[in-house]
Design a protein around this motif. Structure first.
Motif, PDB file in Angstrom:
ATOM      1  N   SER A   4     -39.048   1.063  46.494  1.00 33.35           N
ATOM      2  CA  SER A   4     -39.476   2.295  45.829  1.00 33.35           C
ATOM      3  C   SER A   4     -38.747   3.520  46.374  1.00 33.35           C
ATOM      4  O   SER A   4     -38.811   4.591  45.785  1.00 33.35           O
ATOM      5  CB  SER A   4     -40.979   2.483  45.961  1.00 33.35           C
ATOM      6  N   LYS A  78     -34.677   6.611  33.906  1.00 33.54           N
ATOM      7  CA  LYS A  78     -35.155   5.395  33.224  1.00 33.54           C
ATOM      8  C   LYS A  78     -34.806   4.147  34.034  1.00 33.54           C
ATOM      9  O   LYS A  78     -35.625   3.233  34.170  1.00 33.54           O
ATOM     10  CB  LYS A  78     -34.553   5.314  31.825  1.00 33.54           C
ATOM     11  N   VAL A  79     -33.602   4.121  34.579  1.00 32.93           N
ATOM     12  CA  VAL A  79     -33.187   2.970  35.388  1.00 32.93           C
ATOM     13  C   VAL A  79     -34.038   2.886  36.660  1.00 32.93           C
ATOM     14  O   VAL A  79     -34.415   1.791  37.086  1.00 32.93           O
ATOM     15  CB  VAL A  79     -31.674   3.039  35.710  1.00 32.93           C
ATOM     16  N   CYS A  80     -34.338   4.022  37.261  1.00 36.27           N
ATOM     17  CA  CYS A  80     -35.220   4.035  38.442  1.00 36.27           C
ATOM     18  C   CYS A  80     -36.552   3.375  38.119  1.00 36.27           C
ATOM     19  O   CYS A  80     -37.039   2.521  38.878  1.00 36.27           O
ATOM     20  CB  CYS A  80     -35.463   5.465  38.922  1.00 36.27           C
ATOM     21  N   ARG A  81     -37.127   3.762  37.011  1.00 39.79           N
ATOM     22  CA  ARG A  81     -38.413   3.198  36.608  1.00 39.79           C
ATOM     23  C   ARG A  81     -38.280   1.686  36.404  1.00 39.79           C
ATOM     24  O   ARG A  81     -39.111   0.914  36.876  1.00 39.79           O
ATOM     25  CB  ARG A  81     -38.914   3.883  35.341  1.00 39.79           C
ATOM     26  N   LYS A  82     -37.217   1.272  35.729  1.00 39.81           N
ATOM     27  CA  LYS A  82     -37.001  -0.152  35.437  1.00 39.81           C
ATOM     28  C   LYS A  82     -36.816  -0.966  36.721  1.00 39.81           C
ATOM     29  O   LYS A  82     -37.248  -2.110  36.792  1.00 39.81           O
ATOM     30  CB  LYS A  82     -35.776  -0.309  34.538  1.00 39.81           C
ATOM     31  N   LYS A  83     -36.194  -0.370  37.728  1.00 32.28           N
ATOM     32  CA  LYS A  83     -35.904  -1.102  38.962  1.00 32.28           C
ATOM     33  C   LYS A  83     -36.984  -0.919  40.025  1.00 32.28           C
ATOM     34  O   LYS A  83     -36.819  -1.344  41.156  1.00 32.28           O
ATOM     35  CB  LYS A  83     -34.539  -0.692  39.497  1.00 32.28           C
ATOM     36  N   GLY A  84     -38.080  -0.259  39.658  1.00 29.77           N
ATOM     37  CA  GLY A  84     -39.211  -0.139  40.574  1.00 29.77           C
ATOM     38  C   GLY A  84     -39.086   0.973  41.595  1.00 29.77           C
ATOM     39  O   GLY A  84     -39.815   0.988  42.582  1.00 29.77           O
ATOM     40  N   ASP A  86     -40.207   4.154  42.452  1.00 22.16           N
ATOM     41  CA  ASP A  86     -41.265   5.014  41.935  1.00 22.16           C
ATOM     42  C   ASP A  86     -41.565   6.221  42.816  1.00 22.16           C
ATOM     43  O   ASP A  86     -42.429   7.031  42.500  1.00 22.16           O
ATOM     44  CB  ASP A  86     -42.542   4.216  41.674  1.00 22.16           C
ATOM     45  N   ARG A  91     -36.525   9.491  43.074  1.00 24.40           N
ATOM     46  CA  ARG A  91     -36.113   9.615  41.666  1.00 24.40           C
ATOM     47  C   ARG A  91     -35.429  10.957  41.427  1.00 24.40           C
ATOM     48  O   ARG A  91     -34.440  11.039  40.702  1.00 24.40           O
ATOM     49  CB  ARG A  91     -37.325   9.451  40.747  1.00 24.40           C
ATOM     50  N   ASP A 113     -29.812  -4.200  42.784  1.00 27.11           N
ATOM     51  CA  ASP A 113     -30.646  -5.311  42.332  1.00 27.11           C
ATOM     52  C   ASP A 113     -31.803  -5.473  43.316  1.00 27.11           C
ATOM     53  O   ASP A 113     -31.637  -6.056  44.381  1.00 27.11           O
ATOM     54  CB  ASP A 113     -29.811  -6.596  42.261  1.00 27.11           C
ATOM     55  N   GLU A 115     -34.257  -7.344  43.253  1.00 26.90           N
ATOM     56  CA  GLU A 115     -34.713  -8.729  43.401  1.00 26.90           C
ATOM     57  C   GLU A 115     -33.870  -9.495  44.413  1.00 26.90           C
ATOM     58  O   GLU A 115     -34.326 -10.449  45.006  1.00 26.90           O
ATOM     59  CB  GLU A 115     -34.666  -9.445  42.044  1.00 26.90           C
TER      60      GLU A 115
END
Length: 120
Positions: A4, A78-84, A86, A91, A113, A115
């Motif tokens: 995050s 938007k990419v920040c949100r998608k990649k967690g 928060d 951000r 990434d 993950e």
């Protein structure tokens, strides 16, 4: 580092290059009298030609570049949100850095990434 809070500063080369290019373009569009065109050789002659003959196009191009940077910064959010990512502060850093340096920053975020963190 928690996912995050992930932030990576863009490369110094891109920071200097983009700052110089945007600054020079801004001077050409808004204050061409500050540019010593005759001392810049062929590049200066080319830029002087653009100022003298295509000032309107250059002005519109400057605003288009500004709009592209705003768009890229919004994509970064938007990419920040998608990649967690928060954290509001993190951000904001991605938004601001991407606004300033464009794809040189956004590319780092897109490569991240959460993950599969890099091994050291």
């Amino acid at each position: 580092m928690a996912k995050s809070d992930y932030f990576k500063r863009t490369n110094l080369f891109w920071m200097v290059s983009v700052t110089f290019a945007v600054g020079y373009f801004s001077c050409i569009v808004f204050a061409p009298e500050l540019i010593p065109f005759q001392q810049l050789g062929g590049f200066g002659s080319f830029c002087k030609h653009l100022v003298d003959n295509y000032a309107g196009v250059m002005y519109k191009g400057w605003w288009a570049a500004f709009a592209v940077h705003v768009f890229e910064a919004c994509v970064a959010l938007k990419v920040c949100r998608k990649k967690g990512i928060d954290s509001s502060a993190t951000r904001f850093l991605w938004f601001f850095q991407t606004f300033l340096f464009g794809f040189a920053s956004l590319g780092l975020l897109l490569k991240y990434d959460p993950e599969h963190p890099k091994r050291r």
